[in-house]
Scaffold this motif. Structure first.
Motif, PDB file in Angstrom:
ATOM      1  N   GLU A 207       0.823  -1.207   0.000  1.00  0.00           N
ATOM      2  CA  GLU A 207       0.000   0.000   0.000  1.00  0.00           C
ATOM      3  C   GLU A 207       0.861   1.262   0.000  1.00  0.00           C
ATOM      4  N   CYS A 208       2.027   1.199   0.660  1.00  0.00           N
ATOM      5  CA  CYS A 208       2.962   2.332   0.591  1.00  0.00           C
ATOM      6  C   CYS A 208       3.423   2.566  -0.842  1.00  0.00           C
ATOM      7  N   VAL A 209       3.763   1.490  -1.538  1.00  0.00           N
ATOM      8  CA  VAL A 209       4.195   1.611  -2.931  1.00  0.00           C
ATOM      9  C   VAL A 209       3.074   2.214  -3.769  1.00  0.00           C
ATOM     10  N   GLN A 213       3.277   5.714  -5.784  1.00  0.00           N
ATOM     11  CA  GLN A 213       3.017   5.762  -7.216  1.00  0.00           C
ATOM     12  C   GLN A 213       1.897   6.747  -7.545  1.00  0.00           C
ATOM     13  N   PHE A 214       0.915   6.832  -6.664  1.00  0.00           N
ATOM     14  CA  PHE A 214      -0.174   7.795  -6.863  1.00  0.00           C
ATOM     15  C   PHE A 214       0.322   9.232  -6.773  1.00  0.00           C
ATOM     16  N   GLY A 215       1.326   9.469  -5.920  1.00  0.00           N
ATOM     17  CA  GLY A 215       1.843  10.810  -5.747  1.00  0.00           C
ATOM     18  C   GLY A 215       1.760  11.350  -4.337  1.00  0.00           C
ATOM     19  N   ILE A 233      10.293   3.392   1.482  1.00  0.00           N
ATOM     20  CA  ILE A 233       9.498   3.389   0.247  1.00  0.00           C
ATOM     21  C   ILE A 233       9.221   4.812  -0.247  1.00  0.00           C
ATOM     22  N   PHE A 234       8.986   5.743   0.670  1.00  0.00           N
ATOM     23  CA  PHE A 234       8.655   7.101   0.250  1.00  0.00           C
ATOM     24  C   PHE A 234       9.875   7.985   0.016  1.00  0.00           C
TER      25      PHE A 234
END
Length: 292
Positions: A207-209, A213-215, A233-234
């Motif tokens: 979910e972090c990825v 990816q969403f921004g 991840i962020f």
């Protein structure tokens, strides 16, 4: 941090405001930001005590470079006005307000903070977590310069949509996209909602990825064990940082030589790629400055 919009907010951890041990432990956790909570985690008969404890913790400091915020009880509750007055005096980095549904409510929060003498550095973080907030997301985001961050309340949004919590969050994607569009259109930071299963680190990482990816700029967390994967991840990867440097060097070299066409690894490079590369390097530098 010269640009508050570049301040790292990869991991933003909720901490119960009535729990003195938790407030002390938070000083040692590698979260970029903390939300000291006076709402969901504090029982009604402990609200006043929790408010006093959280404001004292902010005043005493000891949280290093972590961004320090306080989540108050929502508009319309019996504790909201007292919470805002106390927070204004404590002067944290921000006040987090749940269930903000309109620009009118943002204006009311802003007036209350200013009337209570809140310092200029205390921003408003608006939680958007209802269908009407999704539909009014741009109005809310544009309501005030003091409002700097959107916080997604995905649990409440799912509840009001009668949606199921499923991998990939398909039922929520429409709302997430509307909030993201509003945040980017108005130059605000936006944080993804929490992941409920603290034992499912694989699902959390996925979910972090998805959020990255969403921004989204980062994610709100409910357990310290989620901080490490979230920070990793962020953050820009080493490969992304190296590629960004390569893009900027190639672009600057071409400009110095008067060449209008720039390619890196066989791909055409335009201004938008250079702007994104510079943003990635600025984010990476801000994370290095934070020391985590």
């Amino acid at each position: 941090m010269t640009d508050p919009m570049l301040r790292p907010r990869r991991s933003v951890l909720y901490m119960p405001g009535a729990n003195e041990r938790a407030l002390e432990k938070a000083k040692t956790l590698p979260a970029d930001a903390l939300i000291l909570d006076l709402e969901d985690s504090v029982a009604p008969d402990a609200k006043a005590e929790g408010r006093e404890r959280v404001c004292e913790a902010v005043a005493n400091g000891g949280y290093g470079k972590r961004e320090l915020t306080i989540r108050v009880n929502g508009l319309g509750t019996q504790w909201h006005a007292d919470d805002l007055r106390a927070v204004a005096k404590a002067g944290p980095d921000a006040v987090v307000v749940p269930k903000v549904n309109s620009a009118t409510e943002v204006h009311a929060i802003e007036r209350a903070l200013e009337a209570a003498g809140a310092p200029d550095h205390t921003a408003i973080w608006a939680m958007v977590e209802t269908p009407i907030a999704m539909l009014r997301a741009h109005e809310i985001a544009a309501a005030s310069d003091r409002l700097t961050v959107f916080v997604m309340g995905t649990n409440d949004l799912a509840k009001e949509l009668h949606a199921e919590h499923v991998p990939g969050r398909a039922p929520l994607l429409g709302g997430l996209s509307l909030a993201l569009l509003a945040a980017r259109a108005t130059g605000k930071v936006i944080l993804d909602g929490v992941y409920n299963d603290v034992k499912d680190l694989d699902g959390f990482a996925e979910e972090c990825v998805q959020g990255r990816q969403f921004g989204f700029d980062g994610k709100t967390l409910i357990h310290p064990g989620q901080i490490g994967p979230c920070n990793e991840i962020f953050a820009p990867s080493e490969a992304a940082v190296a590629q960004s440097r390569k893009i900027i060097e190639a672009f600057e070299e071409a400009a110095a030589e008067g060449r209008g066409v720039v390619t890196v690894d066989g791909r055409m490079i335009e201004n938008l790629h250079v702007d994104n590369a510079r943003r990635i390097l600025a984010v990476a530098a801000a994370i290095d400055e934070l020391g985590s």
